[in-house]
Design a protein around this motif. Structure first.
Motif, PDB file in Angstrom:
ATOM      1  N   GLU A 168       0.865  -1.181   0.000  1.00  0.00           N
ATOM      2  CA  GLU A 168       0.000   0.000   0.000  1.00  0.00           C
ATOM      3  C   GLU A 168       0.904   1.234   0.000  1.00  0.00           C
ATOM      4  O   GLU A 168       2.111   1.106   0.226  1.00  0.00           O
ATOM      5  N   PRO A 169       0.349   2.412  -0.265  1.00  0.00           N
ATOM      6  CA  PRO A 169       1.237   3.569  -0.417  1.00  0.00           C
ATOM      7  C   PRO A 169       2.177   3.779   0.780  1.00  0.00           C
ATOM      8  O   PRO A 169       3.328   4.141   0.601  1.00  0.00           O
ATOM      9  N   HIS A 170       1.689   3.511   1.976  1.00  0.00           N
ATOM     10  CA  HIS A 170       2.502   3.789   3.172  1.00  0.00           C
ATOM     11  C   HIS A 170       3.200   2.535   3.683  1.00  0.00           C
ATOM     12  O   HIS A 170       3.887   2.582   4.693  1.00  0.00           O
ATOM     13  N   CYS A 171       3.001   1.395   3.038  1.00  0.00           N
ATOM     14  CA  CYS A 171       3.691   0.208   3.551  1.00  0.00           C
ATOM     15  C   CYS A 171       4.032  -0.785   2.454  1.00  0.00           C
ATOM     16  O   CYS A 171       3.194  -1.148   1.636  1.00  0.00           O
ATOM     17  N   GLY A 172       5.307  -1.158   2.429  1.00  0.00           N
ATOM     18  CA  GLY A 172       5.771  -2.170   1.510  1.00  0.00           C
ATOM     19  C   GLY A 172       6.401  -3.282   2.328  1.00  0.00           C
ATOM     20  O   GLY A 172       5.803  -4.334   2.572  1.00  0.00           O
ATOM     21  N   THR A 173       7.581  -3.013   2.847  1.00  0.00           N
ATOM     22  CA  THR A 173       8.258  -3.963   3.717  1.00  0.00           C
ATOM     23  C   THR A 173       7.434  -4.249   4.967  1.00  0.00           C
ATOM     24  O   THR A 173       7.346  -5.386   5.423  1.00  0.00           O
ATOM     25  N   ASP A 174       6.834  -3.205   5.522  1.00  0.00           N
ATOM     26  CA  ASP A 174       6.182  -3.309   6.825  1.00  0.00           C
ATOM     27  C   ASP A 174       4.691  -3.543   6.650  1.00  0.00           C
ATOM     28  O   ASP A 174       3.874  -2.643   6.853  1.00  0.00           O
ATOM     29  N   LEU A 177       1.457  -2.524   8.782  1.00  0.00           N
ATOM     30  CA  LEU A 177       0.797  -1.216   8.736  1.00  0.00           C
ATOM     31  C   LEU A 177      -0.392  -1.180   7.784  1.00  0.00           C
ATOM     32  O   LEU A 177      -1.046  -0.150   7.653  1.00  0.00           O
ATOM     33  N   ILE A 197      -0.801  -0.722  -4.230  1.00  0.00           N
ATOM     34  CA  ILE A 197       0.062  -0.164  -5.284  1.00  0.00           C
ATOM     35  C   ILE A 197       1.116  -1.193  -5.694  1.00  0.00           C
ATOM     36  O   ILE A 197       1.327  -2.184  -5.007  1.00  0.00           O
ATOM     37  N   PHE A 198       1.765  -0.875  -6.805  1.00  0.00           N
ATOM     38  CA  PHE A 198       2.828  -1.747  -7.344  1.00  0.00           C
ATOM     39  C   PHE A 198       2.304  -3.150  -7.644  1.00  0.00           C
ATOM     40  O   PHE A 198       3.006  -4.141  -7.415  1.00  0.00           O
ATOM     41  N   GLU A 256       2.150   2.805 -13.313  1.00  0.00           N
ATOM     42  CA  GLU A 256       3.333   3.595 -12.974  1.00  0.00           C
ATOM     43  C   GLU A 256       4.209   3.842 -14.205  1.00  0.00           C
ATOM     44  O   GLU A 256       4.301   2.983 -15.095  1.00  0.00           O
ATOM     45  N   LEU A 440      14.737  -4.673  -6.038  1.00  0.00           N
ATOM     46  CA  LEU A 440      13.766  -3.895  -5.256  1.00  0.00           C
ATOM     47  C   LEU A 440      12.515  -4.695  -4.924  1.00  0.00           C
ATOM     48  O   LEU A 440      12.087  -4.738  -3.773  1.00  0.00           O
ATOM     49  N   THR A 444      13.580  -5.911  -0.954  1.00  0.00           N
ATOM     50  CA  THR A 444      14.856  -5.350  -1.405  1.00  0.00           C
ATOM     51  C   THR A 444      16.023  -6.234  -0.946  1.00  0.00           C
ATOM     52  O   THR A 444      15.854  -7.120  -0.105  1.00  0.00           O
ATOM     53  N   GLY A 446      18.369  -5.403   0.989  1.00  0.00           N
ATOM     54  CA  GLY A 446      18.537  -5.233   2.437  1.00  0.00           C
ATOM     55  C   GLY A 446      17.580  -6.128   3.221  1.00  0.00           C
ATOM     56  O   GLY A 446      17.936  -6.653   4.288  1.00  0.00           O
TER      57      GLY A 446
END
Lengths: 596, 596
Positions: A168-174, A177, A197-198, A256, A440, A444, A446
């Motif tokens: 979602e816009p505010h969470c990818g890894t986490d 949320l 998203i994505f 995108e 990515l 990612t 990391g």
């Protein structure tokens, strides 16, 4: 334009000579996967990829996907839908799926070479069927009988495609949320609302329906990652028999504009009371998601490998053709106005680096795929547990190393072309742009490093590493008296011992300070990748020598292994030094003082 | 969209505190270059770049240059021509040119921070004035009085711009192969015919005329690189007084479609009996070309630095804003839904790597620029010779390291953004695409490495290295009793000694086998770059401590130096191992056997 030829010879070497796939498949009960059948699959895969997908790679980049805001539709590049039709007709979607669900029941280890070819031929196109595969895994494990009958079978046949709707816009890894909501409708279905998203292949014109697997929260769900559930949300509503009807409440809001993979639709998906079905248990969505994710991570690793191989092939061709300067040791082709640039040591450095990473990386990736087969089909519980631990350990290494090496190889290949590499028409810059996504998505580099260090080493006390060290030691022991292999076996053994010591030292440091895990993770992952590749290169030399292959093939393996040990394995020195320097140099500076 | 703020604080630190520019400028007779004047120039440069050029960076990428085949014209992106008008009005083109030719006579060391700002703000735009600078250098050295009066003065005023026309389709690195012809017209002019490619700013709509400096062959010229002459070929014909007239026989045939720098016109230039004037002596064009080239190489190094700094600034901002996961040592911002990602060690690794390479690289680049001033203005012949040797030694290091580090920093910065970095709107992927050209043009990284190893070390017997080692040893001696610096001085001294030994060993090997030069070159260059940066970081700590700057600034320098010594300087281990492995692992494999 860059060209592509499936590296069938090296693929066969990896499967048959190094991984001994004939014996493995027989042992695991893959009766169909005889050498004849596998050869036929590889050859037909090569034909399909070289003649159907590879020629569409450039138009995919240039035309890209087109979004129509009027109806939320996405048109894929010219030729993509027709290629997908041929892919379905060829039976490729279900290649490694169970026969009882309509698949061909072949081992994953046979699926990965085909996957590598698709990614090399046309990464953007490959992302459409790729996501189906993740969905197939998740439904195969957690779907109920009706879901399997209606959704899974059509994913396996390729009639429909799938997606993974996580970010979602505010969470990818986490993902803890995430805010997308699911409310029970009282009839066994749910209403899903929120924005994702994505979403790769979230909308397109290639298949009859799209099966979104969506992570969302139920009203009474606990906060964080323990309150996430997984739902099936089809683009078109389906009845009990799987007949499609009107549009569901899910719609693509935009696509995108990306650095690369222009032919791949990366969608914003808006869910507005879309009808869905719960997959597996409520609040256990993250577990189901990880089933998809691990498959996807291995698959993305293969993307890096495929792009790297295409980069190698084209830069090798160019280095043989392009005439520029004379060899420092005197003209090698005095009849030509200049020597081909492959005579220059630094050009060879760039070519050999690619070759060593591609051919070594192929074994790293295929071996992991063969472990998927072992975990799924081996009888012995002890063997299964060992393979499972090793697969978990190798998955982040495969994902991160193969993708970062993919970026590196496309970098070297472009550099071999000089200024011409920067120009669109040669196709090298597309490979570099396309490769950049792979480090990515699906976590990612990391995040892979943290998965390795935090979960696979710390939480699981290095179970997978122990299995791998055992395999390396067995190989070294088997060949310790073999003079022809001494130059590889001795340094490999030393590195394996060092790997173990380094791991123990990090674990000790982490008990005192949890930041030591994060501080070591990235360098530990690459240290591990390079030692693993040393093992595969040593084994490649042994396997080549033991095979009936031509002398030139054996020489190439031996010299490339020499190059690897001399010039790439020393990268471990730097990673070791960075690990041993600990967290202090990373954590001392106050966040506010970075631009003091 | 990515933002940019000129790093005035660190620029002042580099010039005033580390390089002691006040004393240097006074000694060299730059009476105008007082601290007040330099400060005013830097501040006005920051304003111009932040408010005029930086906002045009995105439109330059999106719209790009447009070629009209009907008349061979090139339209630059919206705003570019107006920005150039403001640049000329501000007197920027002649900033470091001699006052007697209409310039401002400031030192190169004041020009480079402005150059860095331009490249960070808008690399594509910066390429239009950049090429003028190379032409200015060549005409300043080799132009006759009339050429200086007519062409050079107008380049310095910015009324006209310049190009360097070297590359042809079949030769870039190997200029000895070039085919463009020049025939004397009998009136002192020449007719130039041929095709040049990759001509930056070869055609555009920003200035009244374009002055092409073209390499071509006279009819009786010796074969190879000893038969190349340099000619001035203006886009519009000029009379004896410099008035422009009709079109000359030179025309843009097309512009390239490139991975990045879309706002920069990369032209195919067709010369068809174009009128030109010989610059300097016949058949000595390559010498004149190298004057342009060395200037251009330092300038391209600065491009890498500028992009790296912009990458750092934006990823640092994002890392402070983006909330994702909790710190491994417990929540740092419990009131927020998650911690900003700058708490995570691996994100800090990517930020500190950028910071260490940017701030250290700034000193590497600025120091080289100050040597240009020394060579041009110092009285003492011995000092001049030393500075000249050192400048020649450092030029390939500055070019290759700053550009490769630029690529690396834009890579880390994009990675810090996760999937968002791959999306166009954030601007990070543009930085990565733009940076990719810098390791290719004006001599690839491999060519810089050969220049360093072959010319500066082997041919000149390491004269420049000796000067640099002397500077390092003087610094170490000065601070050997300083406890606060011991952690930097001791390893720096050891690395300097190792550098010398390694150089001698390579030289010895090269006497037996010339391929050893090419085999060591790349790794030797980067080994050298990392040791040089260790020196600049040690000096930065000393200079910060000795200054009156705030404690937070001093702490940031000290902690970043610690990071550099702990985590980046160990890259020398890998380069040393690769060098010591010699040419054998690169040269053994037959060219035909790479895909055996």
């Amino acid at each position: 334009m860059s060209s592509y030829k499936a590296p069938l010879d090296d693929i066969r070497f990896a499967l048959y000579d190094v991984l001994d796939s004939d014996a493995l498949f027989a042992k695991l009960g893959f009766g169909e996967a005889t050498r004849d059948i596998v050869d036929a699959v590889l050859e037909e895969g090569a034909r399909f990829n070289e003649t159907v997908l590879a020629p569409l790679n450039k138009v995919g980049d240039e035309v890209g996907c087109k979004f129509d805001p009027a109806d939320g539709s996405v048109a894929t590049p010219p030729g993509f839908a027709d290629a997908y039709r041929q892919y379905v007709e060829g039976g490729w979607p279900g290649l490694v799926s169970p026969a009882e669900l309509g698949g061909q029941g072949l081992p994953h280890a046979v699926g990965v070479p085909i996957k590598e070819m698709i990614d090399a031929a046309n990464l953007s196109w490959g992302n459409f069927p790729l996501l189906s595969h993740g969905a197939t895994e998740a439904l195969g494990h957690y779907g109920d009988a009706w879901q399997k009958d209606v959704f899974l079978k059509r994913l396996i046949s390729g009639e429909w495609t799938g997606t993974m709707c996580l970010t979602e816009p505010h969470c990818g890894t986490d993902l803890g949320l995430l805010k997308t909501k699911a409310v029970a409708n009282g009839d066994g279905t749910y209403s899903i609302s929120g924005t994702k998203i994505f979403i790769t292949a979230g909308e397109h014109d290639m298949a009859g329906n799209i099966v979104h697997l969506v992570l969302a929260r139920l009203p009474d769900a606990p906060a964080g990652s323990k309150g996430i559930s997984m739902f099936i949300v089809p683009k078109l509503r389906v009845d009990a028999d799987g007949n499609t009807g009107e549009r569901n409440g899910v719609r693509c809001g935009s696509i995108e504009h990306k650095m690369g993979i222009h032919g791949s639709a990366t969608c914003v998906m808006n869910f507005d009371a879309a009808q869905g079905w719960l997959v597996g248990e409520a609040n256990k969505g993250l577990v189901a998601m990880f089933v998809m994710m691990n498959t996807a991570r291995l698959a993305v690793g293969l993307q890096g490998l495929g792009l790297a191989d295409r980069a190698l092939q084209n830069s090798l061709r160019y280095a043989r053709e392009r005439l520029q300067m004379r060899s420092l040791t005197g003209a090698k082709f005095p009849e030509k106005p200049a020597d081909p640039i492959i005579v220059h040591p630094d050009v060879r450095r760039m070519l050999l680096t690619q070759k060593a990473l591609v051919e070594g990386g192929r074994l790293l990736g295929y071996h992991a795929a063969s472990l998927v087969d072992v975990v799924g089909h081996v009888q012995d519980e002890g063997e299964k547990a060992q393979a499972d631990a090793l697969l978990g350990f190798l998955t982040p290494i495969v994902k991160a190393c193969l993708t970062e090496w993919g970026v590196e190889c496309t970098y070297h290949a472009l550099q071999c072309f000089g200024g011409h590499g920067y120009i669109h028409e040669h196709g090298m810059e597309q490979l570099a742009r396309d490769a950049r996504i792979t480090t990515l998505y699906e976590g990612t580099t990391g995040i892979q490093a943290l998965d390795l260090m935090g979960r696979k080493i710390m939480q699981q006390q290095g179970a997978g590493l122990r299995v791998f060290l055992g395999i390396i030691e067995a190989f070294c022991k088997e060949h310790e008296a073999d003079d022809a292999l001494a130059e590889y076996v001795a340094p490999l053994r030393a590195k394996a011992a060092e790997w173990q010591e380094l791991t123990i030292a990090i674990g000790r440091g982490a008990m005192a300070n949890a930041d030591e895990v994060g501080a070591a993770a990235y360098d530990y992952l690459f240290y591990s990748g390079y030692v693993a590749l040393a093992y595969w290169w040593a084994r490649s030399v042994a396997a080549a020598d033991a095979s009936s292959r031509p002398q030139a093939f054996k020489d190439a393996k031996r010299e490339t292994a020499r190059f690897y040990f001399a010039r790439l394995l020393p990268r471990t020195l730097q990673h070791k030094a960075a690990i041993e320097s600990g967290a202090v140099s990373l954590m001392a500076l106050d966040a506010a003082a970075f631009d003091a």
